[in-house]
Design a protein around this motif. Structure first.
Motif, PDB file in Angstrom:
ATOM      1  N   LYS A 174      -9.200  -1.460   1.332  1.00 19.90           N
ATOM      2  CA  LYS A 174      -8.828  -0.064   1.137  1.00 19.90           C
ATOM      3  C   LYS A 174      -8.592   0.592   2.493  1.00 19.90           C
ATOM      4  O   LYS A 174      -9.212   0.225   3.489  1.00 19.90           O
ATOM      5  CB  LYS A 174      -9.931   0.695   0.409  1.00 19.90           C
ATOM      6  CG  LYS A 174     -10.098   0.273  -1.033  1.00 19.90           C
ATOM      7  CD  LYS A 174     -10.797   1.344  -1.852  1.00 19.90           C
ATOM      8  CE  LYS A 174     -10.990   1.006  -3.296  1.00 19.90           C
ATOM      9  NZ  LYS A 174      -9.927   0.437  -4.013  1.00 19.90           N
ATOM     10  N   ILE A 175      -7.722   1.600   2.497  1.00 25.94           N
ATOM     11  CA  ILE A 175      -7.462   2.387   3.695  1.00 25.94           C
ATOM     12  C   ILE A 175      -8.645   3.336   3.909  1.00 25.94           C
ATOM     13  O   ILE A 175      -8.987   4.120   3.024  1.00 25.94           O
ATOM     14  CB  ILE A 175      -6.159   3.207   3.556  1.00 25.94           C
ATOM     15  CG1 ILE A 175      -4.966   2.331   3.171  1.00 25.94           C
ATOM     16  CG2 ILE A 175      -5.901   4.017   4.826  1.00 25.94           C
ATOM     17  CD1 ILE A 175      -4.469   1.395   4.217  1.00 25.94           C
ATOM     18  N   SER A 205       0.850  -1.191   0.000  1.00 26.54           N
ATOM     19  CA  SER A 205       0.000   0.000   0.000  1.00 26.54           C
ATOM     20  C   SER A 205       0.884   1.238   0.000  1.00 26.54           C
ATOM     21  O   SER A 205       2.056   1.177   0.396  1.00 26.54           O
ATOM     22  CB  SER A 205      -0.906   0.031   1.235  1.00 26.54           C
ATOM     23  OG  SER A 205      -1.765   1.154   1.190  1.00 26.54           O
ATOM     24  N   TYR A 256      -8.891  -0.149   7.937  1.00 25.50           N
ATOM     25  CA  TYR A 256      -8.945  -0.581   6.544  1.00 25.50           C
ATOM     26  C   TYR A 256     -10.041  -1.633   6.387  1.00 25.50           C
ATOM     27  O   TYR A 256     -10.441  -2.280   7.340  1.00 25.50           O
ATOM     28  CB  TYR A 256      -7.583  -1.105   6.060  1.00 25.50           C
ATOM     29  CG  TYR A 256      -7.015  -2.265   6.834  1.00 25.50           C
ATOM     30  CD1 TYR A 256      -7.290  -3.578   6.460  1.00 25.50           C
ATOM     31  CD2 TYR A 256      -6.172  -2.057   7.921  1.00 25.50           C
ATOM     32  CE1 TYR A 256      -6.751  -4.645   7.156  1.00 25.50           C
ATOM     33  CE2 TYR A 256      -5.636  -3.123   8.629  1.00 25.50           C
ATOM     34  CZ  TYR A 256      -5.925  -4.414   8.240  1.00 25.50           C
ATOM     35  OH  TYR A 256      -5.391  -5.477   8.935  1.00 25.50           O
TER      36      TYR A 256
END
Length: 151
Positions: free
Chosen positions: A66-67, A41, A78
């Motif tokens: 996803k963050i 990431s 996340y």
């Protein structure tokens, strides 16, 4: 409304939050406690987060998401899903993982929660897998503690 299904665990690590944070986002360190998986990431809100490892000599993404929120040395949230499962890869089937770091007199309390599984496809089964007979994240947290305290 269904009862929320959230896995929660906590551990106190004899190290500053900066060292614990490094263990959470450094791919060389995640490999040592997350079943050989490294994080991929750029660690920005909205960016993809992959947990990548090896399976039978091939590279595989075990978990993706996803963050949602990131506050260095304090908070990381996340989303996650297993892209290798038969669960539809749609936003409503992702669950959140939250790491909260709390500094206390030179030590760091690491709180982890994962869920809510009551709102996603195969939620009960996925919850039971993560709940891990009551151990939840404890085996992983113990490995993070060892890694950080012995660095």
């Amino acid at each position: 409304m269904a009862e929320q299904l959230i896995v929660k665990n906590s551990i106190t690590i004899n190290a500053p939050a900066s060292a614990v944070w490094d263990a959470l986002i450094n791919p060389e360190k995640t490999k040592q406690y997350m079943f050989g998986c490294e994080t991929v990431s750029d660690w920005k809100v909205g960016s993809e987060l992959l947990w990548r490892g090896q399976y039978e000599g091939n590279e595989i993404v075990y978990v993706k998401g996803k963050i949602v929120d990131i506050q260095p040395e304090k908070l990381l949230i996340y989303t996650t899903i297993d892209p290798n499962s038969n669960i539809d890869d749609v936003p409503e089937n992702y669950v959140d993982v939250t790491y909260e770091l709390v500094s206390q007199e030179g030590k760091t309390v690491l709180n982890v929660s994962q869920g809510d599984f009551s709102t996603v496809a195969n939620g009960e089964s996925r919850y039971q897998d993560s709940y891990n007979n009551g151990d939840g994240w404890n085996p992983i947290l113990v490995e993070i503690k060892k890694l950080v305290e012995n660095s």
